[in-house]
Design a protein around this motif. Sequence first.
Motif, PDB file in Angstrom:
ATOM      1  N   ALA A 136     -14.678 -48.425  68.582  1.00 38.26           N
ATOM      2  CA  ALA A 136     -15.184 -47.152  69.107  1.00 38.26           C
ATOM      3  C   ALA A 136     -15.488 -46.179  67.968  1.00 38.26           C
ATOM      4  O   ALA A 136     -16.519 -45.497  67.968  1.00 38.26           O
ATOM      5  N   LEU A 137     -14.588 -46.130  66.988  1.00 36.71           N
ATOM      6  CA  LEU A 137     -14.806 -45.235  65.849  1.00 36.71           C
ATOM      7  C   LEU A 137     -16.101 -45.587  65.129  1.00 36.71           C
ATOM      8  O   LEU A 137     -16.901 -44.709  64.788  1.00 36.71           O
ATOM      9  N   GLU A 138     -16.319 -46.866  64.907  1.00 34.88           N
ATOM     10  CA  GLU A 138     -17.527 -47.285  64.190  1.00 34.88           C
ATOM     11  C   GLU A 138     -18.785 -46.944  64.986  1.00 34.88           C
ATOM     12  O   GLU A 138     -19.798 -46.532  64.417  1.00 34.88           O
ATOM     13  N   GLN A 139     -18.701 -47.085  66.303  1.00 38.13           N
ATOM     14  CA  GLN A 139     -19.848 -46.743  67.149  1.00 38.13           C
ATOM     15  C   GLN A 139     -20.155 -45.255  67.084  1.00 38.13           C
ATOM     16  O   GLN A 139     -21.300 -44.836  67.059  1.00 38.13           O
ATOM     17  N   VAL A 140     -19.096 -44.431  67.064  1.00 45.24           N
ATOM     18  CA  VAL A 140     -19.285 -42.978  67.134  1.00 45.24           C
ATOM     19  C   VAL A 140     -19.738 -42.406  65.791  1.00 45.24           C
ATOM     20  O   VAL A 140     -20.641 -41.572  65.740  1.00 45.24           O
ATOM     21  N   VAL A 141     -19.122 -42.850  64.701  1.00 45.32           N
ATOM     22  CA  VAL A 141     -19.417 -42.226  63.398  1.00 45.32           C
ATOM     23  C   VAL A 141     -20.387 -43.038  62.554  1.00 45.32           C
ATOM     24  O   VAL A 141     -20.886 -42.553  61.548  1.00 45.32           O
ATOM     25  N   GLY A 142     -20.637 -44.278  62.923  1.00 46.40           N
ATOM     26  CA  GLY A 142     -21.497 -45.139  62.115  1.00 46.40           C
ATOM     27  C   GLY A 142     -20.662 -45.944  61.126  1.00 46.40           C
ATOM     28  O   GLY A 142     -19.558 -45.551  60.758  1.00 46.40           O
ATOM     29  N   THR A 143     -21.220 -47.058  60.695  1.00 44.45           N
ATOM     30  CA  THR A 143     -20.468 -47.976  59.824  1.00 44.45           C
ATOM     31  C   THR A 143     -20.095 -47.332  58.493  1.00 44.45           C
ATOM     32  O   THR A 143     -18.971 -47.487  58.007  1.00 44.45           O
ATOM     33  N   GLU A 144     -21.015 -46.570  57.913  1.00 43.59           N
ATOM     34  CA  GLU A 144     -20.761 -45.986  56.588  1.00 43.59           C
ATOM     35  C   GLU A 144     -19.545 -45.060  56.617  1.00 43.59           C
ATOM     36  O   GLU A 144     -18.657 -45.139  55.761  1.00 43.59           O
TER      37      GLU A 144
END
Length: 156
Positions: A136-144
């Motif tokens: 979920a974190l990666e989806q919300v903030v982006g991979t970078e």
Amino acid sequence: MIAALAATLAPGGFEHHAEARDGGIFRDADRLHTRVIDGACIFLNRPGFAGGAGCALHLAAIDADESPLEWKPSVCWQLPIKVDWEQTADGTEVATVRRWTRHDWGAQGETMAWCCTEGTLAYVGDEPVVDTMGEALEQVVGTEVYVELRRRLAVE
Ligand code: SF4
């Protein structure tokens, strides 16, 4: 998307299947809100339901070996993650990852239940959120940003 996925749910895994079949899953013409049955979302299987307690969409996603993020309304899997994006003078974009607070919702926030960030069951997990909510974190903030978040938290 939610309506299409709901149509695939079998009665054995969706406690309020009959209500959904007879009256639909939305409570407004704009299809922005799920119906409330006995005080909770129509998709919430109650404790003791033979098909499993919890979100019927979430459970069905797991059964299908797919991510619950692909099945549930986005607001459901994003909470309680909040990201503040700030553009600095030099053009850099700064992302601050934090929890939602009652204050963020204005006066309406006063009446909300905040079990995931308030009360005795909040912040007591054995595993870090950067792991348990990693997808979920990666989806919300982006991979970078997610990779940088992990680096700063020194989580291997
Ligand atoms: S996660 Fe969302 S769709 Fe599922 S039961 Fe809760 S409010 Fe309803």
